[in-house]
Design an enzyme around this catalytic site. Structure first.
Site, PDB file in Angstrom:
ATOM      1  CB  CYS A  43      -0.925  -0.018   1.211  1.00  0.00           C
ATOM      2  SG  CYS A  43      -1.872   1.490   1.375  1.00  0.00           S
ATOM      3  CE1 TYR A 178     -11.087  -1.958  -6.107  1.00  0.00           C
ATOM      4  CE2 TYR A 178     -11.079  -4.263  -6.717  1.00  0.00           C
ATOM      5  CZ  TYR A 178     -11.564  -3.229  -5.936  1.00  0.00           C
ATOM      6  OH  TYR A 178     -12.532  -3.483  -5.015  1.00  0.00           O
ATOM      7  CD  GLU A 182      -7.362   2.223  -8.647  1.00  0.00           C
ATOM      8  OE1 GLU A 182      -8.235   2.326  -7.793  1.00  0.00           O
ATOM      9  OE2 GLU A 182      -6.199   1.851  -8.379  1.00  0.00           O
ATOM     10  CG  HIS A 437     -28.917  23.208  -2.607  1.00  0.00           C
ATOM     11  ND1 HIS A 437     -29.002  22.333  -3.672  1.00  0.00           N
ATOM     12  CD2 HIS A 437     -29.105  24.446  -3.112  1.00  0.00           C
ATOM     13  CE1 HIS A 437     -29.250  23.025  -4.764  1.00  0.00           C
ATOM     14  NE2 HIS A 437     -29.308  24.302  -4.459  1.00  0.00           N
ATOM     15  CD  GLU A 442     -28.319  19.122  -3.277  1.00  0.00           C
ATOM     16  OE1 GLU A 442     -29.302  19.466  -2.609  1.00  0.00           O
ATOM     17  OE2 GLU A 442     -27.690  19.906  -4.024  1.00  0.00           O
TER      18      GLU A 442
HETATM   19  P1  NDP Z   1      -8.434  -7.539 -10.238  1.00  0.00           P
HETATM   20  O1  NDP Z   1      -8.742  -8.807  -9.552  1.00  0.00           O
HETATM   21  O2  NDP Z   1      -9.165  -6.311  -9.864  1.00  0.00           O
HETATM   22  O3  NDP Z   1      -8.630  -7.728 -11.804  1.00  0.00           O
HETATM   23  C1  NDP Z   1      -7.916  -8.726 -12.479  1.00  0.00           C
HETATM   24  C2  NDP Z   1      -8.256  -8.629 -13.950  1.00  0.00           C
HETATM   25  O4  NDP Z   1      -7.360  -9.486 -14.659  1.00  0.00           O
HETATM   26  C3  NDP Z   1      -9.654  -9.081 -14.289  1.00  0.00           C
HETATM   27  O5  NDP Z   1     -10.145  -8.274 -15.321  1.00  0.00           O
HETATM   28  C4  NDP Z   1      -9.456 -10.511 -14.756  1.00  0.00           C
HETATM   29  O6  NDP Z   1     -10.383 -10.888 -15.736  1.00  0.00           O
HETATM   30  C5  NDP Z   1      -8.094 -10.448 -15.394  1.00  0.00           C
HETATM   31  N1  NDP Z   1      -7.347 -11.713 -15.306  1.00  0.00           N
HETATM   32  C6  NDP Z   1      -7.216 -12.498 -14.226  1.00  0.00           C
HETATM   33  N2  NDP Z   1      -6.440 -13.558 -14.504  1.00  0.00           N
HETATM   34  C7  NDP Z   1      -6.069 -13.423 -15.787  1.00  0.00           C
HETATM   35  C8  NDP Z   1      -5.281 -14.224 -16.675  1.00  0.00           C
HETATM   36  N3  NDP Z   1      -4.714 -15.349 -16.262  1.00  0.00           N
HETATM   37  N4  NDP Z   1      -5.107 -13.776 -17.938  1.00  0.00           N
HETATM   38  C9  NDP Z   1      -5.689 -12.641 -18.363  1.00  0.00           C
HETATM   39  N5  NDP Z   1      -6.454 -11.855 -17.568  1.00  0.00           N
HETATM   40  C10 NDP Z   1      -6.641 -12.246 -16.305  1.00  0.00           C
HETATM   41  O7  NDP Z   1      -6.854  -7.384 -10.080  1.00  0.00           O
HETATM   42  P2  NDP Z   1      -5.865  -6.136 -10.119  1.00  0.00           P
HETATM   43  O8  NDP Z   1      -4.569  -6.707 -10.555  1.00  0.00           O
HETATM   44  O9  NDP Z   1      -6.442  -4.991 -10.866  1.00  0.00           O
HETATM   45  O10 NDP Z   1      -5.763  -5.730  -8.593  1.00  0.00           O
HETATM   46  C11 NDP Z   1      -5.381  -6.698  -7.625  1.00  0.00           C
HETATM   47  C12 NDP Z   1      -6.075  -6.482  -6.319  1.00  0.00           C
HETATM   48  O11 NDP Z   1      -5.510  -5.357  -5.673  1.00  0.00           O
HETATM   49  C13 NDP Z   1      -7.561  -6.162  -6.460  1.00  0.00           C
HETATM   50  O12 NDP Z   1      -8.342  -7.304  -6.457  1.00  0.00           O
HETATM   51  C14 NDP Z   1      -7.829  -5.296  -5.265  1.00  0.00           C
HETATM   52  O13 NDP Z   1      -8.209  -6.097  -4.194  1.00  0.00           O
HETATM   53  C15 NDP Z   1      -6.492  -4.647  -4.972  1.00  0.00           C
HETATM   54  N6  NDP Z   1      -6.507  -3.238  -5.426  1.00  0.00           N
HETATM   55  C16 NDP Z   1      -7.395  -2.383  -4.853  1.00  0.00           C
HETATM   56  C17 NDP Z   1      -7.450  -1.067  -5.252  1.00  0.00           C
HETATM   57  C18 NDP Z   1      -8.438  -0.154  -4.614  1.00  0.00           C
HETATM   58  O14 NDP Z   1      -8.954  -0.485  -3.552  1.00  0.00           O
HETATM   59  N7  NDP Z   1      -8.766   0.991  -5.208  1.00  0.00           N
HETATM   60  C19 NDP Z   1      -6.584  -0.552  -6.282  1.00  0.00           C
HETATM   61  C20 NDP Z   1      -5.697  -1.533  -6.839  1.00  0.00           C
HETATM   62  C21 NDP Z   1      -5.671  -2.837  -6.413  1.00  0.00           C
HETATM   63  P3  NDP Z   1     -11.803 -11.507 -15.365  1.00  0.00           P
HETATM   64  O15 NDP Z   1     -12.683 -10.374 -14.970  1.00  0.00           O
HETATM   65  O16 NDP Z   1     -12.211 -12.187 -16.603  1.00  0.00           O
HETATM   66  O17 NDP Z   1     -11.576 -12.460 -14.231  1.00  0.00           O
END
Ligand code: NDP
Length: 448
Positions: A43, A178, A182, A437, A442
């Protein structure tokens, strides 16, 4: 005299580990922590904190443009990535120092080296030294997962993205979660041409469908490209250093930077967990009970390595509850219901509780209230970007069971509104609250 060198040995000085160490020490425990990289964890060092600073930096692209509509004479502005990068990294250094200071002032011994488990009460340090502890806490977090595809080594992950030398002109981001959304916003605002490539046809799985659709629509209007149902085939590096991303069933994409944002895996490999009989699930996460105890009586685990909810504030709560339970004579479990979350996209998303689909499946009859509006600042700025607030209400009890928002400052507004959802307040309670407001928030008490 204790039979052990320490009452508690924590492996990993991230959010969960540092909180557990500090509170355990405050309860009178003799505590040590080992960290092989930098105190502060994902983090602080390579996640939420530097990311949010980049989000702030990126948003100036829109603010500077909008300022002209508010009468400001803004000359053409240039952006210097190295200035922002170095300032952000300097702030990371500052926070790293504060985290170290917290450990020091609480008399927690820090070992700046890798530690592994040698037995239920024994820790082996990289230096060769062995120490013993009554309890061991594993708080090693998670690590970016890079899919096994040819040429994957040419891409980077969120670990490296904060350190890049130049702002790339063309970026491909793998994943639709995420980090993908972002960083799509961040790179786009800094002027890069961004393409998100996802294996499925959805972004941000788990968020409310309408909110996800709104982000997708706004992102596309801004100029971010999406390729869905597009599994990677291979990545080739050209002689000039640029990349060619080949995807199945689609045209190849040329880019200067490829960022993998395809999820994070629990950091449980090579920790010697088997030496204490600590069991993993099929995702490699450490299995724990509701007090964060593993299958070994003396070994506990908190945070992303347990893959319960991969969010910093959750890891902190788990670390604190562990310390109170084991050393504070106050057994405490973490309540995982109604955890608010945010995506710091452009615009950002905030959410708490059930999505509409979840509520319909679970509760049957639900009432859904929405406000689809253009923030007044966006109206004057001529920015055609609409916010969407959505409230899900249990029809039987009038309780608000979910709030989902996309729009300027949505996470800031959502955090306060999450208190009401957590407290089980009703739609009537929202209606009874006088609007503040003019504000965007709101809308939450004016939903019809
Ligand atoms: P996420 O779990 O959010 O998203 C992973 C993405 O990668 C999904 O779209 C998934 O597709 C895809 N994916 C997963 N496995 C594969 C694969 N083998 N090949 C191709 N695509 C794949 O992960 P992030 O890496 O974005 O973030 C990791 C974690 O970190 C998050 O889950 C969150 O908990 C935390 N985080 C939180 C933030 C916040 O609170 N604002 C900001 C950044 C990270 P599909 O949908 O098809 O499964």
């Amino acid at each position: 005299m204790s039979d052990y060198d320490y009452d508690l040995f924590v492996i990993g000085a991230g959010s969960g580990g540092v909180r557990a160490a500090r509170i355990s020490a405050a309860h009178g425990a003799k505590v040590a922590v080992a960290e092989e990289y930098r105190v502060g964890g994902t983090c602080v060092i390579r996640g939420c904190v530097p990311k949010k600073l980049l989000v702030y930096g990126a948003h100036f692209a829109e603010d500077l443009k909008d300022a002209r509509r508010f009468g400001w004479d803004v000359p053409e502005c240039g952006f210097n990535w190295k200035t922002l990068r170095d300032n952000v990294l300097a702030d990371v250094d500052r926070l790293n120092g504060i985290y170290q200071q917290t450990l020091d002032t609480n008399s927690v011994t820090t070992f700046h080296e890798r530690a592994t488990i040698a037995g239920p009460h024994e820790i082996a340090l990289a230096s060769g030294e062995k120490v013993t502890a009554r309890y061991i806490l594993v708080a090693t977090g998670a690590w970016p997962m890079v899919p096994d595809i040819e040429g994957a080594e040419h891409g980077i992950t969120s670990n490296e993205v904060f350190h890049i030398d130049e702002m790339p002109k063309r970026v491909v981001i793998a994943g639709g979660g995420y980090i993908a959304n972002e960083f799509a916003g961040i790179f786009h605002e800094f002027g890069a041409h961004v393409t998100i490539v996802n294996r499925s046809d959805t972004i941000l799985r788990g968020y409310d469908t309408q909110i996800r659709d709104r982000l997708l629509q706004i992102s596309m209007v801004k100029g971010i490209n999406f390729r869905f149902n597009a599994p990677f085939e291979k990545i080739e590096k050209n002689e000039d250093g640029t990349l060619c991303v080949r995807i199945k069933g689609g045209d190849p994409i040329a880019c200067d930077l490829l960022l993998f944002a395809t999820g994070r895996q629990p950091n449980s490999k090579g920790l010697g967990l088997e030496n204490a009989g600590v069991e993993l699930d099929d995702q490699g996460a450490i299995k724990v009970d509701e007090f964060s105890k593993t299958s070994c009586e003396s070994v506990y685990a908190v945070g992303d390595v347990t893959n319960r909810v991969q969010l910093t504030p959750v890891a902190i709560r788990e670390g604190h509850a562990f310390a109170d339970t084991v050393f504070g004579n106050n057994p405490r479990k973490v309540d995982y219901t109604n955890i608010p979350s945010a995506v710091f996209s452009h615009p950002p998303i905030g959410a708490v509780g059930m999505t509409e689909a979840e509520a319909r499946n679970k509760l049957g009859t639900v009432k859904v209230y929405t406000s689809d509006f253009r923030a007044m600042k966006n109206v004057l700025a001529n920015r055609n970007e609409r916010a969407l607030y959505k409230m899900i209400v249990d029809a039987a009890t009038d309780k608000v069971v979910g709030l989902h928002m996309i729009g300027p400052d949505a996470p800031e507004i959502l955090q306060a509104a999450a208190v009401a959802v957590k407290a089980g307040l009703t739609k009537q309670d929202f209606d009874d609250t006088v609007a503040l407001h003019p504000s965007m928030a709101e809308e939450l008490v004016l939903l019809k």
